[in-house]
Design an enzyme around this catalytic site. Structure first.
Site, short mmCIF file in Angstrom:
data_model
loop_
_atom_site.label_atom_id
_atom_site.label_comp_id
_atom_site.label_asym_id
_atom_site.label_seq_id
_atom_site.Cartn_x
_atom_site.Cartn_y
_atom_site.Cartn_z
N CYS A 131 52.49 66.59 26.15
CA CYS A 131 52.78 65.85 27.38
C CYS A 131 52.09 66.57 28.53
O CYS A 131 51.97 67.79 28.53
CB CYS A 131 54.28 65.81 27.64
SG CYS A 131 55.20 64.94 26.36
N SER A 146 55.44 69.97 23.82
CA SER A 146 55.89 69.27 22.61
C SER A 146 55.66 70.11 21.36
O SER A 146 56.33 71.10 21.17
CB SER A 146 55.29 67.87 22.45
OG SER A 146 56.07 67.16 21.50
N HIS A 197 50.88 70.66 7.77
CA HIS A 197 51.60 70.61 6.50
C HIS A 197 50.53 70.61 5.41
O HIS A 197 49.58 69.81 5.48
CB HIS A 197 52.45 69.34 6.39
CG HIS A 197 53.38 69.17 7.55
ND1 HIS A 197 54.56 69.86 7.67
CD2 HIS A 197 53.27 68.41 8.67
CE1 HIS A 197 55.15 69.51 8.80
NE2 HIS A 197 54.39 68.64 9.43
#
Length: 125
Positions: free
Chosen positions: A91, A71, A76
């Site tokens: 996952c 994934s 940020h």
């Protein structure tokens, strides 16, 4: 359904959070953040497919993201506020998104953390 009737058919775990009071110099250091994300991929036991970054203006924040086979991992930043958000979603039973999240937190040294967990698995009926 969390904790469903049957076993997990698809394992998906999401750890994400808000980091307050981080060092603005680290939050604005693109090379350092790329290194942190690459190492977080290793800590998560994930397979790196690609890594990228984007700077918002000459003195602005950064987005650093890794696409992994399982994934993604992203940071940020808002250096002017000492603030960062971190997102680790993987996952598979072989991965450890919490370990990757904790590694990033350790490197960014926030004064305050909010952490959230999501079970994004599929359970058999």
């Amino acid at each position: 359904m969390a904790g469903g009737v049957g076993g997990r058919v698809v394992v998906g775990r999401h750890v994400y959070g808000n980091l307050y009071g981080c060092d603005a110099r680290v939050l604005g250091d693109e090379a350092a953040l790329i290194t942190i994300v690459k190492e977080a991929v290793r800590v998560a036991n994930a397979m790196l497919l690609s890594i990228g970054s984007y700077r918002f203006g000459p003195n602005g924040g950064l987005t650093v993201f890794a696409v992994v086979a399982e994934s993604h991992i992203s940071i940020h930043t808002w250096p002017e506020h000492g603030f960062a958000t971190v997102d680790v979603y993987t996952c598979g039973d072989h991965t450890d998104p919490k370990a990757a999240f904790d590694f990033i937190v350790e490197k960014l040294s926030p004064k305050k953390i909010e952490v959230f967990y999501g079970d994004r698995s599929m359970y058999s009926e």
